[in-house]
Write a protein that holds these residues in place. Structure first.
Motif, PDB file in Angstrom:
ATOM      1  N   GLY A  22       0.659  -1.125   0.004  1.00  0.00           N
ATOM      2  CA  GLY A  22       0.384  -0.066   0.003  1.00  0.00           C
ATOM      3  C   GLY A  22       1.195   1.205   0.100  1.00  0.00           C
ATOM      4  N   THR A  23       1.910   0.893  -0.222  1.00  0.00           N
ATOM      5  CA  THR A  23       3.492   2.347   0.133  1.00  0.00           C
ATOM      6  C   THR A  23       3.989   2.335  -1.362  1.00  0.00           C
ATOM      7  OG1 THR A  23       4.878   1.002   1.332  1.00  0.00           O
ATOM      8  CG2 THR A  23       3.016   2.528   2.779  1.00  0.00           C
ATOM      9  N   LEU A  24       4.793   2.985  -2.092  1.00  0.00           N
ATOM     10  CA  LEU A  24       5.740   3.432  -2.952  1.00  0.00           C
ATOM     11  C   LEU A  24       6.883   4.580  -2.066  1.00  0.00           C
ATOM     12  CD1 LEU A  24       3.770   4.458  -6.270  1.00  0.00           C
ATOM     13  CD2 LEU A  24       4.525   2.355  -5.843  1.00  0.00           C
TER      14      LEU A  24
ATOM     15  N   SER B 122       8.722   7.082   1.786  1.00  0.00           N
ATOM     16  CA  SER B 122       7.195   5.426   1.731  1.00  0.00           C
ATOM     17  C   SER B 122       6.274   6.899   1.704  1.00  0.00           C
ATOM     18  CB  SER B 122       7.351   4.869   2.148  1.00  0.00           C
ATOM     19  OG  SER B 122       8.483   3.825   2.495  1.00  0.00           O
ATOM     20  N   VAL B 123       5.759   6.927   0.883  1.00  0.00           N
ATOM     21  CA  VAL B 123       4.400   7.356   0.258  1.00  0.00           C
ATOM     22  C   VAL B 123       3.292   6.030   0.905  1.00  0.00           C
ATOM     23  CG1 VAL B 123       4.798   8.250  -2.104  1.00  0.00           C
ATOM     24  CG2 VAL B 123       3.251   8.929  -0.692  1.00  0.00           C
ATOM     25  N   PRO B 124       1.999   6.478   0.770  1.00  0.00           N
ATOM     26  CA  PRO B 124       0.447   5.970   0.144  1.00  0.00           C
ATOM     27  C   PRO B 124       0.551   5.846  -1.337  1.00  0.00           C
ATOM     28  CG  PRO B 124       0.428   6.918   2.194  1.00  0.00           C
ATOM     29  CD  PRO B 124       1.376   6.919   1.964  1.00  0.00           C
ATOM     30  N   THR B 125       0.444   4.378  -1.946  1.00  0.00           N
ATOM     31  CA  THR B 125       0.179   5.122  -3.199  1.00  0.00           C
ATOM     32  C   THR B 125      -0.962   5.375  -3.190  1.00  0.00           C
ATOM     33  OG1 THR B 125       0.725   2.437  -3.179  1.00  0.00           O
ATOM     34  CG2 THR B 125      -0.557   2.681  -4.891  1.00  0.00           C
ATOM     35  N   ASN B 126      -1.922   5.266  -2.548  1.00  0.00           N
ATOM     36  CA  ASN B 126      -3.188   6.325  -2.674  1.00  0.00           C
ATOM     37  C   ASN B 126      -3.148   7.657  -2.513  1.00  0.00           C
ATOM     38  OD1 ASN B 126      -3.263   6.554   0.372  1.00  0.00           O
ATOM     39  ND2 ASN B 126      -5.773   6.779   0.327  1.00  0.00           N
TER      40      ASN B 126
ATOM     41  N   TYR C 238       0.805   8.850  -3.510  1.00  0.00           N
ATOM     42  CA  TYR C 238       0.723   9.496  -4.731  1.00  0.00           C
ATOM     43  C   TYR C 238       0.178   9.252  -5.790  1.00  0.00           C
ATOM     44  CZ  TYR C 238       4.043   8.016  -8.880  1.00  0.00           C
ATOM     45  OH  TYR C 238       4.758   8.284  -9.961  1.00  0.00           O
ATOM     46  N   GLU C 239      -1.241   8.860  -5.973  1.00  0.00           N
ATOM     47  CA  GLU C 239      -2.156   8.704  -6.911  1.00  0.00           C
ATOM     48  C   GLU C 239      -3.017  10.016  -7.143  1.00  0.00           C
ATOM     49  OE1 GLU C 239      -2.329   6.955 -10.000  1.00  0.00           O
ATOM     50  OE2 GLU C 239      -0.626   5.364  -9.419  1.00  0.00           O
ATOM     51  N   ARG C 240      -2.945  10.317  -5.955  1.00  0.00           N
ATOM     52  CA  ARG C 240      -3.531  11.763  -6.055  1.00  0.00           C
ATOM     53  C   ARG C 240      -2.813  13.183  -6.370  1.00  0.00           C
ATOM     54  NH1 ARG C 240      -3.719  14.802  -1.770  1.00  0.00           N
ATOM     55  NH2 ARG C 240      -3.303  13.432  -0.563  1.00  0.00           N
ATOM     56  N   VAL C 241      -1.451  12.629  -5.754  1.00  0.00           N
ATOM     57  CA  VAL C 241      -0.620  13.876  -6.250  1.00  0.00           C
ATOM     58  C   VAL C 241      -0.399  14.136  -8.020  1.00  0.00           C
ATOM     59  CG1 VAL C 241       1.538  14.374  -6.192  1.00  0.00           C
ATOM     60  CG2 VAL C 241       0.143  13.758  -4.243  1.00  0.00           C
ATOM     61  N   ARG C 242      -0.480  12.873  -8.181  1.00  0.00           N
ATOM     62  CA  ARG C 242      -0.034  12.611 -10.103  1.00  0.00           C
ATOM     63  C   ARG C 242      -1.557  13.286 -10.135  1.00  0.00           C
ATOM     64  NH1 ARG C 242       5.022  11.952  -8.673  1.00  0.00           N
ATOM     65  NH2 ARG C 242       4.375  14.230  -9.022  1.00  0.00           N
TER      66      ARG C 242
END
Length: 114
Positions: free
Chosen positions: A34-36, A52-56, A58-62
């Motif tokens: 659940g993290t990248l 580390s950043v939570p995947t959700n 990361y997706e929101r920022v992207r």
């Protein structure tokens, strides 16, 4: 736009592309954490810090090509503003029309709206 602002924007855009590949590899190996673990997307070309950043998150920022993930303390208020603060990183937004044009033009995700 100054040459400095253009270089800073291009460096951040390059690191965003690297992190997109990190995400692709994580998906390939079906990570379930659940993290990248990503590279700091700050403007400093010598920075190799990771966090580390939570995947959700990361997706929101992207989802916005003007937003970047940088290690806390690596933000540069002359070219960006902090819009979120987390324990080990911050989310920044590029300032200025010209810098925004650079990061939008280099966005590896084509699905963002203009």
């Amino acid at each position: 736009m100054s040459e400095r602002e253009r270089r800073l924007a291009l460096n951040e855009a390059m690191l965003r592309e690297v992190n997109e590949r990190v995400e692709d590899m994580t998906k390939t190996f079906e990570s379930t954490t659940g993290t990248l673990e990503i590279f700091c997307e700050c403007h400093d070309p010598a920075c190799t810090e990771r966090f580390s950043v939570p995947t959700n998150v990361y997706e929101r920022v992207r989802s916005d090509p003007t937003h970047f993930l940088v290690r806390s303390g690596h933000e540069d208020p002359t070219v960006e503003r902090v819009i979120e603060t987390h324990e080990s990183y911050v989310v920044v937004e590029k300032n200025g029309k010209d810098a925004k044009r650079v990061v939008e033009a280099t966005d590896p995700r084509e699905s963002h709206s203009e």
